[in-house]
Design a protein around this motif. Structure first.
Motif, PDB file in Angstrom:
ATOM      1  N   THR A   3      61.232  55.764  50.462  1.00 45.93           N
ATOM      2  CA  THR A   3      62.624  55.347  50.306  1.00 45.93           C
ATOM      3  C   THR A   3      62.849  54.801  48.900  1.00 45.93           C
ATOM      4  O   THR A   3      62.101  53.936  48.431  1.00 45.93           O
ATOM      5  CB  THR A   3      62.978  54.262  51.334  1.00 45.93           C
ATOM      6  OG1 THR A   3      62.796  54.785  52.650  1.00 45.93           O
ATOM      7  CG2 THR A   3      64.407  53.783  51.158  1.00 45.93           C
ATOM      8  N   HIS A   4      63.888  55.301  48.229  1.00 45.40           N
ATOM      9  CA  HIS A   4      64.222  54.813  46.886  1.00 45.40           C
ATOM     10  C   HIS A   4      65.381  53.825  46.982  1.00 45.40           C
ATOM     11  O   HIS A   4      66.458  54.160  47.478  1.00 45.40           O
ATOM     12  CB  HIS A   4      64.596  55.965  45.953  1.00 45.40           C
ATOM     13  CG  HIS A   4      64.726  55.530  44.523  1.00 45.40           C
ATOM     14  ND1 HIS A   4      63.672  55.574  43.632  1.00 45.40           N
ATOM     15  CD2 HIS A   4      65.767  54.999  43.853  1.00 45.40           C
ATOM     16  CE1 HIS A   4      64.073  55.102  42.463  1.00 45.40           C
ATOM     17  NE2 HIS A   4      65.339  54.744  42.572  1.00 45.40           N
ATOM     18  N   VAL A   5      65.141  52.600  46.506  1.00 40.97           N
ATOM     19  CA  VAL A   5      66.121  51.518  46.584  1.00 40.97           C
ATOM     20  C   VAL A   5      66.586  51.151  45.182  1.00 40.97           C
ATOM     21  O   VAL A   5      65.758  50.977  44.276  1.00 40.97           O
ATOM     22  CB  VAL A   5      65.520  50.267  47.261  1.00 40.97           C
ATOM     23  CG1 VAL A   5      66.574  49.179  47.428  1.00 40.97           C
ATOM     24  CG2 VAL A   5      64.895  50.626  48.606  1.00 40.97           C
ATOM     25  N   THR A   6      67.893  51.035  45.001  1.00 37.13           N
ATOM     26  CA  THR A   6      68.444  50.488  43.765  1.00 37.13           C
ATOM     27  C   THR A   6      69.031  49.116  44.075  1.00 37.13           C
ATOM     28  O   THR A   6      69.903  48.984  44.940  1.00 37.13           O
ATOM     29  CB  THR A   6      69.525  51.399  43.167  1.00 37.13           C
ATOM     30  OG1 THR A   6      68.948  52.686  42.870  1.00 37.13           O
ATOM     31  CG2 THR A   6      70.100  50.800  41.890  1.00 37.13           C
ATOM     32  N   VAL A   7      68.520  48.094  43.399  1.00 35.31           N
ATOM     33  CA  VAL A   7      68.958  46.704  43.608  1.00 35.31           C
ATOM     34  C   VAL A   7      69.966  46.363  42.523  1.00 35.31           C
ATOM     35  O   VAL A   7      69.611  46.283  41.342  1.00 35.31           O
ATOM     36  CB  VAL A   7      67.752  45.744  43.560  1.00 35.31           C
ATOM     37  CG1 VAL A   7      68.225  44.291  43.695  1.00 35.31           C
ATOM     38  CG2 VAL A   7      66.755  46.083  44.673  1.00 35.31           C
ATOM     39  N   TRP A   8      71.226  46.152  42.923  1.00 39.30           N
ATOM     40  CA  TRP A   8      72.298  45.892  41.949  1.00 39.30           C
ATOM     41  C   TRP A   8      72.676  44.408  41.975  1.00 39.30           C
ATOM     42  O   TRP A   8      72.794  43.802  43.036  1.00 39.30           O
ATOM     43  CB  TRP A   8      73.528  46.744  42.257  1.00 39.30           C
ATOM     44  CG  TRP A   8      74.540  46.703  41.140  1.00 39.30           C
ATOM     45  CD1 TRP A   8      74.583  47.525  40.060  1.00 39.30           C
ATOM     46  CD2 TRP A   8      75.636  45.781  40.996  1.00 39.30           C
ATOM     47  NE1 TRP A   8      75.638  47.176  39.242  1.00 39.30           N
ATOM     48  CE2 TRP A   8      76.291  46.106  39.795  1.00 39.30           C
ATOM     49  CE3 TRP A   8      76.108  44.709  41.760  1.00 39.30           C
ATOM     50  CZ2 TRP A   8      77.404  45.411  39.338  1.00 39.30           C
ATOM     51  CZ3 TRP A   8      77.213  44.002  41.312  1.00 39.30           C
ATOM     52  CH2 TRP A   8      77.863  44.361  40.107  1.00 39.30           C
ATOM     53  N   ASN A   9      72.918  43.866  40.798  1.00 41.89           N
ATOM     54  CA  ASN A   9      73.265  42.448  40.662  1.00 41.89           C
ATOM     55  C   ASN A   9      74.166  42.268  39.445  1.00 41.89           C
ATOM     56  O   ASN A   9      73.981  42.933  38.424  1.00 41.89           O
ATOM     57  CB  ASN A   9      71.972  41.637  40.484  1.00 41.89           C
ATOM     58  CG  ASN A   9      72.221  40.160  40.238  1.00 41.89           C
ATOM     59  OD1 ASN A   9      73.209  39.595  40.696  1.00 41.89           O
ATOM     60  ND2 ASN A   9      71.300  39.523  39.525  1.00 41.89           N
ATOM     61  N   GLU A  10      75.119  41.346  39.557  1.00 38.41           N
ATOM     62  CA  GLU A  10      75.946  41.014  38.391  1.00 38.41           C
ATOM     63  C   GLU A  10      75.102  40.485  37.228  1.00 38.41           C
ATOM     64  O   GLU A  10      75.373  40.770  36.071  1.00 38.41           O
ATOM     65  CB  GLU A  10      76.959  39.933  38.753  1.00 38.41           C
ATOM     66  CG  GLU A  10      78.143  40.405  39.532  1.00 38.41           C
ATOM     67  CD  GLU A  10      79.086  39.254  39.855  1.00 38.41           C
ATOM     68  OE1 GLU A  10      80.158  39.535  40.395  1.00 38.41           O
ATOM     69  OE2 GLU A  10      78.748  38.092  39.565  1.00 38.41           O
ATOM     70  N   PHE A  11      74.122  39.637  37.536  1.00 40.34           N
ATOM     71  CA  PHE A  11      73.252  39.026  36.530  1.00 40.34           C
ATOM     72  C   PHE A  11      74.068  38.211  35.530  1.00 40.34           C
ATOM     73  O   PHE A  11      73.883  38.306  34.314  1.00 40.34           O
ATOM     74  CB  PHE A  11      72.423  40.094  35.817  1.00 40.34           C
ATOM     75  CG  PHE A  11      71.241  39.555  35.047  1.00 40.34           C
ATOM     76  CD1 PHE A  11      70.576  38.414  35.453  1.00 40.34           C
ATOM     77  CD2 PHE A  11      70.793  40.208  33.910  1.00 40.34           C
ATOM     78  CE1 PHE A  11      69.498  37.922  34.748  1.00 40.34           C
ATOM     79  CE2 PHE A  11      69.707  39.729  33.196  1.00 40.34           C
ATOM     80  CZ  PHE A  11      69.060  38.587  33.607  1.00 40.34           C
ATOM     81  N   ARG A  12      74.942  37.377  36.057  1.00 36.12           N
ATOM     82  CA  ARG A  12      75.743  36.488  35.214  1.00 36.12           C
ATOM     83  C   ARG A  12      75.335  35.021  35.423  1.00 36.12           C
ATOM     84  O   ARG A  12      75.080  34.306  34.460  1.00 36.12           O
ATOM     85  CB  ARG A  12      77.231  36.666  35.514  1.00 36.12           C
ATOM     86  CG  ARG A  12      77.801  38.001  35.070  1.00 36.12           C
ATOM     87  CD  ARG A  12      77.909  38.077  33.550  1.00 36.12           C
ATOM     88  NE  ARG A  12      78.389  39.372  33.101  1.00 36.12           N
ATOM     89  CZ  ARG A  12      79.676  39.719  33.082  1.00 36.12           C
ATOM     90  NH1 ARG A  12      80.605  38.865  33.520  1.00 36.12           N
ATOM     91  NH2 ARG A  12      80.036  40.912  32.654  1.00 36.12           N
TER      92      ARG A  12
END
Length: 246
Positions: A3-12
């Motif tokens: 399974t390929h997971v992309t972890v998205w975050n604002e990172f602010r």
């Protein structure tokens, strides 16, 4: 197949607030990725990258996308929201966490305001497992106790979940639907409430277990094989009628 997971975050917050930076020096996305990378193929993406890190190529190889946002929902370009929305309908899983309930993509998929009550007072939260047979609750006891949490309270303006896995109680007395499963098109969605940035929630083993379980379940989505549009008849019929306006 992995399974390929992309972890998205604002990172602010991690770059602007010392308390958050101390808890998550490499970003909230790094802590979430760390909870997943032993068993999944993981990459990260953040708001300030080109296309917010969510290019067509990235989304095409993503089986499950996780989403953490809070302070900059309005900065997410509508074109990228469209792109993520289309991939969910096609079969990509989506894990929306904490204040991601106000993200453009979650509101688009829910079709509601996704508004709620809130209070930041470092109070105890108990996430009660109300559907213990669900795969997302695998290995979790009757409840998870989070020592310090931001309160979210009902009314939570969302559609009725297909399955409610967790229901939270807070020290101040409120309750909240904290683990909500949905299907949109061919894709699965899970909303998971815990994760306020000034508390070490994503370092807690039980929370990390839920994230892992959720990715497993979300990857149960299937790429759509449904055929839409003009269709040939299954049985033999007279197709000579020419009154169509198409």
């Amino acid at each position: 197949m992995t399974t390929h997971v992309t972890v998205w975050n604002e990172f602010r917050h991690e770059r602007e607030n010392d308390t958050v930076a101390e808890l998550y020096p490499d970003g909230i996305h790094a802590a979430i990725a760390d909870a997943l990378e032993d068993d999944f193929s993981v990459e990260t993406a953040t708001l300030d990258e080109p296309d917010h890190g969510l290019t067509e190529a990235v989304l095409e190889r993503t089986d499950v996308l996780t989403w953490w946002g809070h302070a900059a929902h309005d900065e997410v370009e509508d074109e990228i929201v469209d792109r993520v929305h289309d991939r969910v309908l096609e079969g990509m899983g989506l894990l929306v966490m904490h204040s991601g309930h106000y993200s453009k993509i979650f509101k688009r998929l829910m079709g509601t305001t996704c508004s709620l009550k809130w209070r930041e007072a470092a109070e105890t939260e108990r996430l009660w497992v109300v559907e213990p047979s669900h795969p997302i609750a695998d290995g979790i006891d009757e409840y998870i106790e989070v020592p310090e949490a931001e309160m979210y309270g009902e009314r939570f303006d969302i559609p009725q979940p297909d399955t409610l896995v967790f229901n939270s109680w807070f020290e101040g007395g409120e309750v909240f639907r904290s683990g909500c499963c949905y299907t949109r098109g061919s894709g699965r969605i899970f909303y998971f409430r815990p994760g306020h940035e000034t508390y070490p929630v994503y370092h807690q083993p039980e929370i990390r277990r839920v994230l892992h379980n959720a990715v497993d379940w979300l990857d149960g989505s299937t790429e759509s094989s449904t055929t839409f549009g003009n269709a040939d008849p299954i049985e033999q019929i007279d197709t000579s009628d020419e009154r169509s306006v198409h």
